[in-house]
Design a protein around this motif. Structure first.
Motif, PDB file in Angstrom:
ATOM      1  N   PHE A  46      47.783  51.735  54.391  1.00 59.47           N
ATOM      2  CA  PHE A  46      48.789  52.652  54.051  1.00 59.47           C
ATOM      3  C   PHE A  46      49.376  51.988  52.555  1.00 59.47           C
ATOM      4  N   PRO A  47      48.664  51.679  51.532  1.00 58.88           N
ATOM      5  CA  PRO A  47      49.246  50.586  50.345  1.00 58.88           C
ATOM      6  C   PRO A  47      50.011  51.901  49.337  1.00 58.88           C
ATOM      7  N   ILE A  48      50.601  51.015  48.501  1.00 57.07           N
ATOM      8  CA  ILE A  48      51.240  51.677  47.319  1.00 57.07           C
ATOM      9  C   ILE A  48      51.076  51.010  46.142  1.00 57.07           C
ATOM     10  N   ALA A  49      50.913  51.330  45.022  1.00 56.36           N
ATOM     11  CA  ALA A  49      51.038  50.622  43.630  1.00 56.36           C
ATOM     12  C   ALA A  49      52.374  50.219  43.353  1.00 56.36           C
ATOM     13  N   ILE A  50      52.847  49.327  42.963  1.00 53.80           N
ATOM     14  CA  ILE A  50      54.047  48.750  42.639  1.00 53.80           C
ATOM     15  C   ILE A  50      54.323  48.431  41.118  1.00 53.80           C
ATOM     16  N   SER A 131      44.878  39.178  41.410  1.00 52.38           N
ATOM     17  CA  SER A 131      43.551  38.973  40.829  1.00 52.38           C
ATOM     18  C   SER A 131      42.978  40.408  40.726  1.00 52.38           C
ATOM     19  N   ALA A 132      43.154  41.214  41.834  1.00 47.56           N
ATOM     20  CA  ALA A 132      42.546  42.629  41.813  1.00 47.56           C
ATOM     21  C   ALA A 132      43.166  43.288  40.563  1.00 47.56           C
ATOM     22  N   ALA A 133      44.590  43.105  40.333  1.00 43.52           N
ATOM     23  CA  ALA A 133      45.148  43.801  39.295  1.00 43.52           C
ATOM     24  C   ALA A 133      44.398  43.375  37.823  1.00 43.52           C
ATOM     25  N   LEU A 134      44.211  42.146  37.765  1.00 45.63           N
ATOM     26  CA  LEU A 134      43.693  41.590  36.521  1.00 45.63           C
ATOM     27  C   LEU A 134      42.065  42.217  36.527  1.00 45.63           C
ATOM     28  N   GLU A 135      41.608  42.144  37.346  1.00 40.95           N
ATOM     29  CA  GLU A 135      40.062  42.673  37.375  1.00 40.95           C
ATOM     30  C   GLU A 135      40.142  44.299  36.952  1.00 40.95           C
ATOM     31  N   VAL A 136      40.888  44.978  37.682  1.00 44.20           N
ATOM     32  CA  VAL A 136      41.018  46.576  37.352  1.00 44.20           C
ATOM     33  C   VAL A 136      41.551  46.539  35.847  1.00 44.20           C
ATOM     34  N   HIS A 175      39.462  45.958  49.393  1.00 45.95           N
ATOM     35  CA  HIS A 175      40.120  47.301  49.257  1.00 45.95           C
ATOM     36  C   HIS A 175      41.286  47.117  48.426  1.00 45.95           C
ATOM     37  N   ASP A 176      41.989  46.106  48.030  1.00 44.96           N
ATOM     38  CA  ASP A 176      42.857  45.846  46.878  1.00 44.96           C
ATOM     39  C   ASP A 176      42.967  46.669  45.912  1.00 44.96           C
ATOM     40  N   HIS A 177      41.684  47.027  45.253  1.00 46.13           N
ATOM     41  CA  HIS A 177      41.432  47.470  44.025  1.00 46.13           C
ATOM     42  C   HIS A 177      41.847  49.278  44.126  1.00 46.13           C
TER      43      HIS A 177
END
Length: 389
Positions: A46-50, A131-136, A175-177
């Motif tokens: 149950f994630p959210i983008a911040i 790191s996922a934010a940078l990749e995306v 699944h962080d992406h």
């Protein structure tokens, strides 16, 4: 958030020789509201983008050179699109965008040379998926000239997961992406890691703010501890399957777990997985009913399970959670991320945020000699192009 005008000004300071137009982008970090360590157990997250994240400012060049700079790092990384791209420890942070560029080229996309400046408001290595934010962000920027807003976001997710797994050689966070790519303002995402199905859940925190607190306790043992728990959960699943066929560990019955498993540690790990998945489903029900106070209590239950059954919390994280829920105005708190250091999240009455920060920081620093960092976060959209206001 940082304005487009300020982003442009910072870019031209870093690249004074650049006179062309620039494009500005934003990629958010992410937290799980609940649902920790369920990804590799094929459960529900149950994630959210911040609203903490990484900004990218790009200007195209007339050659095949990509220059990468970050205001948060000291080294510049230069990529020649005509030459082979390899992982290089000396490039540090730059290996994440290098991996993305390598796999985009491998998929036979054509890329243009460009100058890029990264500006991050997201603390790194604290469980907020930097790191996922940078990749995306890199993938979205690189493919934007070819696809614009029509870019296939599921392709983007697969690409980033491939880089994380095969170029960076990371064994977690695959699944962080998803929320970073698919995030929607003021919505959470319920993601079933078994089927990859997802749905948006409108979130109303009412008069509460989401506070992210960085413990500044380094996650020194996180990789080892994460791997151990994967092994323990796999053991629990295999033992369960030898007794009764289940698709996933979280589907097992607790009575069966107690009956057939002998190791206390494995029982505890399985118990967390089963209850944490139930908490995700319960959280969705509570937001649909608008019961934010009960969700706060669910956060506390989740933290206790991560502390006692999954044993991925630390004294520092426990102290932050305990002092948060003791403080007037806080209705719930829990660690977020893989654990062993990093961050907690808390829901706090908006009118009492300053008092909350002052009290929790004072007690925490007195007892640990560490200085916590507080971030008031909104729920953001996924990666996107930023337009002038």
């Amino acid at each position: 958030m940082i304005s487009v005008q300020e982003l442009k000004e910072r870019f031209y300071r870093e690249y004074p020789e650049c006179k062309g137009d620039v494009l500005c982008f934003f990629s958010p970090g992410k937290v799980n509201l609940v649902g920790e360590h369920l990804d590799y157990n094929r459960g529900c997250l149950f994630p959210i983008a911040i609203s903490l994240g990484i900004y990218g400012v790009l200007s195209y060049r007339d050659d095949n050179i990509i220059r990468l700079k970050s205001v948060n790092e000291t080294n510049e990384v230069i990529i020649d699109l005509n030459k082979e791209i390899n992982f290089d420890e000396n490039d540090g942070w730059g290996n994440y965008p290098k991996g993305i560029i390598y796999y985009i080229l491998k998929d036979r996309h054509s890329l243009r040379g460009c100058d890029i400046l990264f500006i991050s408001t997201l603390p790194s290595e604290v469980g907020l998926s930097s790191s996922a934010a940078l990749e995306v962000l890199t993938a979205y920027m690189m493919l934007y000239s070819e696809n614009g807003e029509t870019l296939d976001r599921f392709y983007l997710a697969g690409l980033c997961q491939e880089v994380e797994r095969d170029f960076i050689k990371a064994n977690w966070g695959h699944h962080d992406h998803i929320p970073i790519i698919l995030g929607r303002k003021n919505n959470g995402i319920v993601l079933n890691c078994s089927t990859q199905a997802y749905k948006y859940v409108p979130l109303d925190f009412k008069n509460y703010s989401l506070i992210i607190i960085n413990s500044n306790k380094k996650r020194d043992l996180a990789h080892i501890g994460h791997k151990e728990r994967q092994i323990q959960c796999n053991s629990a699943f295999k033992t369960m399957n030898s007794y009764k066929n289940v698709e996933n560990l979280w589907e097992a019955d607790l009575d069966d777990i107690y009956r057939i498993m002998k190791e206390d540690t494995v029982i505890s790990r399985a118990r967390h997985v089963i209850w944490e998945n139930r908490r995700v489903l319960r959280a969705v029900e509570l937001f649909e009913k608008g019961d934010i106070e009960e969700f706060g209590r669910l956060m506390i239950e989740s933290h206790k399970s991560l502390r006692d059954d999954f044993e991925v919390s630390t004294e520092e994280l426990d102290l932050l959670v305990d002092e948060s829920i003791k403080t007037d105005g806080c209705i719930g708190a829990r660690m977020t991320g893989v654990g062993f250091g990093g961050c907690i999240i808390a829901l706090v009455d908006r009118e009492k945020v300053e008092n909350f920060k002052n009290r929790v920081a004072k007690v925490y620093t007195e007892k640990t000699k560490l200085v916590p960092e507080f971030y008031v976060s909104e729920i953001e959209d996924g990666v996107k192009l930023l337009l002038e206001a």
